[in-house]
Design an enzyme around this catalytic site. Structure first.
Site, PDB file in Angstrom:
ATOM      1  N   LYS A   1       0.814  -1.213   0.000  1.00 36.80           N
ATOM      2  CA  LYS A   1       0.000   0.000   0.000  1.00 36.80           C
ATOM      3  C   LYS A   1       0.852   1.269   0.000  1.00 36.80           C
ATOM      4  CE  LYS A   1      -0.697  -0.149   4.958  1.00 36.80           C
ATOM      5  NZ  LYS A   1      -0.122   1.025   5.604  1.00 36.80           N
ATOM      6  N   THR A   2       1.978   1.205   0.676  1.00 33.50           N
ATOM      7  CA  THR A   2       2.843   2.382   0.676  1.00 33.50           C
ATOM      8  C   THR A   2       3.335   2.648  -0.740  1.00 33.50           C
ATOM      9  OG1 THR A   2       3.588   1.633   2.827  1.00 33.50           O
ATOM     10  CG2 THR A   2       4.739   3.498   1.884  1.00 33.50           C
TER      11      THR A   2
ATOM     12  N   ASP B   1      -3.483   7.352   5.216  1.00 35.73           N
ATOM     13  CA  ASP B   1      -2.969   6.006   5.429  1.00 35.73           C
ATOM     14  C   ASP B   1      -3.541   5.449   6.741  1.00 35.73           C
ATOM     15  OD1 ASP B   1      -1.501   3.770   5.009  1.00 35.73           O
ATOM     16  OD2 ASP B   1       0.422   4.628   5.613  1.00 35.73           O
ATOM     17  N   GLU B   2      -3.529   4.136   6.908  1.00 32.95           N
ATOM     18  CA  GLU B   2      -4.013   3.496   8.140  1.00 32.95           C
ATOM     19  C   GLU B   2      -5.399   4.020   8.525  1.00 32.95           C
ATOM     20  OE1 GLU B   2      -2.329   1.081   9.150  1.00 32.95           O
ATOM     21  OE2 GLU B   2      -0.168   1.488   9.161  1.00 32.95           O
TER      22      GLU B   2
ATOM     23  N   GLN C   1      -6.739  -4.890  10.448  1.00 31.80           N
ATOM     24  CA  GLN C   1      -5.616  -4.390  11.252  1.00 31.80           C
ATOM     25  C   GLN C   1      -6.025  -3.219  12.139  1.00 31.80           C
ATOM     26  OE1 GLN C   1      -1.586  -4.339   9.501  1.00 31.80           O
ATOM     27  NE2 GLN C   1      -2.596  -4.842   7.578  1.00 31.80           N
TER      28      GLN C   1
ATOM     29  N   ARG D   1       3.682  -9.727  10.213  1.00 32.47           N
ATOM     30  CA  ARG D   1       4.953  -8.990  10.199  1.00 32.47           C
ATOM     31  C   ARG D   1       6.071  -9.862   9.651  1.00 32.47           C
ATOM     32  NH1 ARG D   1       3.112  -4.981   9.202  1.00 32.47           N
ATOM     33  NH2 ARG D   1       1.210  -6.204   9.218  1.00 32.47           N
TER      34      ARG D   1
END
Length: 781
Positions: free
Chosen positions: A32-33, A219-220, A250, A603
């Site tokens: 996504k980044t 973002d997030e 998340q 992760r």
DNA sequence: CGTACTAGTCTTTTT
DNA sequence: GACTAGTACG
């Protein structure tokens, strides 16, 4: 290379949609980044959009920095004028310019949790709040949640109609806000609330920002709360070019007010939104993803998606249960040491993730022994340390004399012989004349009630005035050094016989280097902006990839990061998912923990190790926990070891070590005559039993061993006497009892504590718990 | 006014 | 176990 060619089909779809509302549902590790950065690059390069008109909001400064660096890489110059920052920094920037419209000074200070507590304590005293019932922590939490939901003190009061308790809270809320206003200070939540207020009250200001930020990315997004949503909504209202990226799986910040509905209902609010799902994962092996998918599938009400990868299956996940947390820590450190020795990995490729910060300590000890470089992220913030806060309070006082919390903190630090009574008098005077605390100090001679003590206040005021006059002419670094020198801060630390004086001085040195670094990296360094930067950093921001160290952090801090080797430790019911959520009546609470587990698993790039311990010390008490339900949710085929089936523990594990039992009784009941607890404690220490409640100590001598054995005998005698002597409890060791929350269990021990009986019960479903009889209200069945 | 000791509380996660 | 607020004493 074309910025769009670097993306897969779905990513491209998301990046090319520049106009209108866009929701990108980006699974963990789906790039996504990359989408966000390439999208920005595409806008600038191909669409000729001025970088100045683009805004990107991230969660941490670290993420913001990375995003900017990556856009820089692609676009070259021009990217510096993109506004990339966190919600909080964004708001501060806006408020520094316009908050005078709301009646604050633009050099307001930002209160951290510590400062908030100080204010709250003061208020509780003044309003005579019974802090036994409503702790300052609780009050601050309620206020914070009110702010998250944009509920003003007035509104809060209206909602409280008829409810006395709530009305009291409303009073506190009101008072708290007015204290902050008087101090020209804002807390973290206020930063966003006040910005929203500003936009609503001053349409011209809002419009100027709407005209600037034509394209907004967030973002997030799953972790935004109601105020943050409102802020974004206002900014995007005119142009509607809003692109949000997030993953409902998340969402882990509910406790901070995050509203998962923001992402789940995005399509309802923006009916014309384009929705893109990114499900291809570029980070992990299929085994890791399968585990993550399996765990998260136990949650209900989520947006359906499943991660996949074209990477291979990879290695199976490792699972290990240990006797104690001690063994667990040792294994992990050995494992990492071994792998690194063989050259399979570097330290920085390894991360240990845990649920609570307290778990870091044991691991840390082992790392020190093994001589492995490590870094603990989070826990006590550097800027929250006493010596650092003291020095910052000097800087704040110099910067904003209305910051009462800062002034009061340092007026007698280092000691100037100014006592509580004097300070209370000053405060009374300040309140009466409606001036700040510092202003009252300046007028000390006129305060009749303090008499001779006024003399002691004068030097402090002179000192601050002297510093203030210097500010425009000296560098920040010089100012700080001057403060340290003129106040004898380090000197008085050295003089004190404090054990950690040395490390405190080291911290001060680090603060000085931080000031230097700030001055070097900032174009127009000012005192206010330094203080602001300091207030808004998260510990994670400090982590750089160039340090070759093993990282230790909470699962929360780990969001957004990736490592080839991940260790998820403390996988125990009662720790993770936490005891609080298991016993909560709302099943959504466990779901949030499950999402946290999902974050943890995802992760890992290649190797994932899950560990737990049968026995662990939590808050000074030994607990016995079963393997986490989350581990059980992972298909066994993905694990390299069997999960022990034992729901009830085997008998060979003692509920409480004999040693502990002895200690407990020993401490609780006097048997050396009336001197009771005290003499018993002293004896205890003389025998060297004051440390370590696990049974692993070694005896220094035969005598010691003897007295230890004697202690156990004596202890159990007393315990027995009390067990059959007192009939008030209605149950005894061996009985089955019922607990309102934990259900049925067997009484394993009853010990007479100083004020109540302490009962140990092995519950069928909740494991072994120790509780006070009066409180637990156990019923024999 | 400052210190030393005691009892009580606590944490799950953080910008 | 660790940290803090409250208290007794010098």
């Amino acid at each position: 290379m074309n910025v769009i060619d670097m993306l897969n089909e779905k990513q491209r779809e998301a990046a090319l949609q520049i106009e209108g509302p866009v929701l990108i549902l980006a699974g963990a590790g789906s790039g996504k980044t990359r989408v966000l950065t390439n999208r920005a690059a595409y806008m600038i390069q191909k669409k000729g959009i001025n970088p100045w008109n683009i805004m990107a909001i991230t969660f941490t400064n670290k993420a913001a920095g990375e995003m900017r660096a990556r856009i820089d890489d692609i676009v070259g110059n021009g990217s510096e004028s993109i506004w990339v920052s966190t919600f909080h920094s964004t708001c501060v920037r806006i408020l520094r310019r316009y908050i005078d419209r709301l009646g604050f000074d633009t050099n307001f200070t930002i209160y951290d949790t510590d400062d908030q507590k100080t204010v709250m304590k003061e208020i509780c005293k003044r309003l005579q709040i019974d802090t036994k019932q409503l702790s300052d922590r609780k009050l601050l939490n309620m206020i914070s949640h009110a702010k998250d939901e944009l509920i003003s003190p007035t509104e809060f009061e209206l909602n409280a109609m008829g409810d006395y308790g709530k009305k009291r809270v409303a009073e506190v809320y009101k008072e708290y806000q007015s204290v902050l206003r008087r101090s020209n200070a804002l807390d973290f939540d206020d930063l966003i609330v006040k910005t929203v207020e500003l936009f609503k009250q001053c349409p011209d200001v809002l419009e100027s920002y709407q005209n600037r930020f034509l394209y907004i990315m967030v973002d997030e997004y799953q972790d935004t709360n109601t105020v943050q949503f409102e802020l974004i909504r206002l900014l995007a209202a005119k142009n509607r070019n809003l692109c949000v990226v997030g993953d409902d799986d998340q969402s882990i910040y509910k406790f901070r007010g995050a509203n998962i509905r923001n992402i789940l209902d995005f399509e309802k609010i923006y009916a014309d939104a384009k929705v893109v799902k990114l499900e291809q994962n570029y980070r992990s092996t299929q085994s890791v993803l399968d585990a993550a998918n399996a765990v998260i599938s136990n949650n209900r009400g989520r947006k359906d998606k499943a991660l996949w990868t074209d990477k291979g299956l990879g290695e199976r996940l490792h699972f290990k249960q240990f006797e104690s947390a001690y063994d667990e820590a040792e294994f992990i450190v050995d494992d990492i040491a071994g792998k690194c020795r063989k050259g399979l990995v570097e330290y920085k490729d390894c991360a240990i993730l845990y649920r609570t910060n307290a778990q870091a300590r044991l691991l840390e000890e082992k790392f020190i022994i093994a001589g492995i470089p490590y870094d603990v992220v989070g826990g006590t913030n550097f800027y929250a340390r006493r010596e650092i806060k003291d020095l910052l309070a000097y800087l704040k006082t110099i910067d904003n004399g209305r910051d009462d919390v800062a002034v009061r903190r340092i007026v007698n630090v280092p000691k100037r012989g100014i006592g509580a009574t004097t300070l209370n008098r000053v405060q009374e005077y300040a309140t009466e004349h409606e001036i700040s605390f510092y202003e009252a100090l300046r007028q000390a001679e006129q305060i009749s009630t303090i008499g001779r003590s006024a003399v002691k206040l004068q030097p402090f005021v002179n000192l601050i005035q002297m510093f203030r006059s210097k500010v425009p002419h000296v560098k920040l670094q010089e100012l700080l050094n001057d403060i340290i020198e003129k106040t004898d801060y380090i000197a008085s630390l050295e003089a004190s016989d404090e054990e950690d004086a040395k490390s405190r001085i080291e911290n001060i040195d680090e603060l000085i280097s931080k000031v230097v670094a700030y001055e070097e990296s900032t174009e127009e360094p000012t005192l206010s902006s330094f203080l602001e930067e300091v207030a808004l950093v998260a510990d994670i921001d400090r982590i750089s990839e160039s340090d070759n160290k093993v990282l230790l952090m909470t699962l929360h801090s780990a969001k957004g990061l990736e490592f080839s080797h991940v260790y998820l430790v403390g996988m125990e019911d009662g720790l993770f998912p936490s005891y609080m959520t298991i016993t909560a009546e709302d099943p959504m609470e466990v779901e949030e923990e499950r999402r946290l587990c999902y974050v943890g698993i995802t992760r890992a790039k290649e190797y994932l190790t899950l560990t737990c311990a049968k026995q662990r010390m939590i808050r000074g008490e030994t607990q016995y926990n079963a393997v986490s339900r989350f581990v059980r949710e992972i298909p066994t085929a993905l694990l390299d070891a069997k999960i022990p089936v034992s729901k009830t523990r085997p008998d060979d594990i003692p509920d409480v070590t004999t040693y502990q039992e002895a200690r407990r009784t020993f401490r609780a009941k006097p048997f050396y005559g009336e001197t009771a607890t005290k003499s018993a404690m002293t004896e205890d220490k003389q025998n060297g039993f004051s440390r370590g409640a696990t049974g692993s100590r070694t005896y220094g001598s035969a005598e010691e061993a003897m007295s230890f054995a004697a202690m156990i005998r004596k202890g159990s005698e007393i315990a027995e006497k009390h067990n059959d002597g007192e009939g008030g409890l209605g149950y005894e060791v061996g009985d089955t009892v019922n607990h309102i929350k934990f259900g049925k269990g067997i009484v394993k021990g009853i010990v007479n504590g100083s004020r109540d009986y302490e009962v140990t019960v092995d519950f069928t479903n909740a494991g072994v718990k120790k509780m006070f009889a009066n409180f637990a209200k156990l019923k024999k069945v």
